[in-house]
Design a protein around this motif. Structure first.
Motif, PDB file in Angstrom:
ATOM      1  N   GLU A  12       0.832  -1.205   0.000  1.00 56.50           N
ATOM      2  CA  GLU A  12       0.000   0.000   0.000  1.00 56.50           C
ATOM      3  C   GLU A  12       0.870   1.259   0.000  1.00 56.50           C
ATOM      4  N   ALA A  13       1.975   1.269   0.772  1.00 60.87           N
ATOM      5  CA  ALA A  13       2.869   2.421   0.808  1.00 60.87           C
ATOM      6  C   ALA A  13       3.559   2.603  -0.545  1.00 60.87           C
ATOM      7  N   VAL A  14       3.926   1.494  -1.186  1.00 60.10           N
ATOM      8  CA  VAL A  14       4.580   1.559  -2.497  1.00 60.10           C
ATOM      9  C   VAL A  14       3.612   2.126  -3.526  1.00 60.10           C
ATOM     10  N   VAL A  18       4.139   5.570  -5.812  1.00 62.76           N
ATOM     11  CA  VAL A  18       4.079   5.510  -7.273  1.00 62.76           C
ATOM     12  C   VAL A  18       3.030   6.483  -7.790  1.00 62.76           C
ATOM     13  N   GLU A  19       1.889   6.567  -7.106  1.00 62.71           N
ATOM     14  CA  GLU A  19       0.821   7.481  -7.508  1.00 62.71           C
ATOM     15  C   GLU A  19       1.281   8.939  -7.393  1.00 62.71           C
ATOM     16  N   LYS A  20       2.006   9.279  -6.314  1.00 62.01           N
ATOM     17  CA  LYS A  20       2.524  10.638  -6.148  1.00 62.01           C
ATOM     18  C   LYS A  20       3.495  10.997  -7.274  1.00 62.01           C
TER      19      LYS A  20
END
Length: 126
Positions: A12-14, A18-20
């Motif tokens: 979830e953190a990854v 990636v989205e940012k």
């Protein structure tokens, strides 16, 4: 409900990172497109012709006219060389060379200087 860190990757953190990054790249692309469009709309001012270069060139040419030219060395003329060689050959034919008046004084001076050099060598200065 407290969630503690586990032993494996946190997907979830990854996904959030990636989205940012994707959003940052998209924003940068939009800004670049906007700047390119706004730059083409701006009219560029025509460049001023350089008038000072012709004036400074004229001044330089006038200055160059006023400076005296350097003197050139005159080489010996071929006729003079021929005359000199003829005179030399005539003197050699007669086996008569001009005598140096001070030849004896030069020989005496040479002998004295030899003695001075020998004295320095005995003193180990040279």
């Amino acid at each position: 409900n407290v969630r503690l860190g586990g032993l494996g990757p946190d997907y979830e953190a990854v996904k959030d990172k990636v989205e940012k990054l994707r959003q940052q790249k998209e924003y940068a692309k939009q800004v670049k497109e906007y700047n390119m469009k706004s730059m083409t709309c701006i009219e560029r001012l025509p460049a001023k012709p350089k008038v000072t270069s012709s004036v400074s060139r004229q001044k330089a040419l006038e200055y160059a006219k006023k400076i005296p030219r350097p003197k050139t060395f005159v080489t010996r003329q071929p006729e003079e060389e021929v005359k000199y060689e003829n005179n030399l050959s005539q003197v050699l034919r007669r086996n008569h060379l001009p005598q140096i008046a001070s030849l004896e004084t030069l020989q005496e001076r040479h002998e004295k200087e030899k003695q001075v050099v020998a004295a320095f060598r005995t003193l180990h200065i040279l």
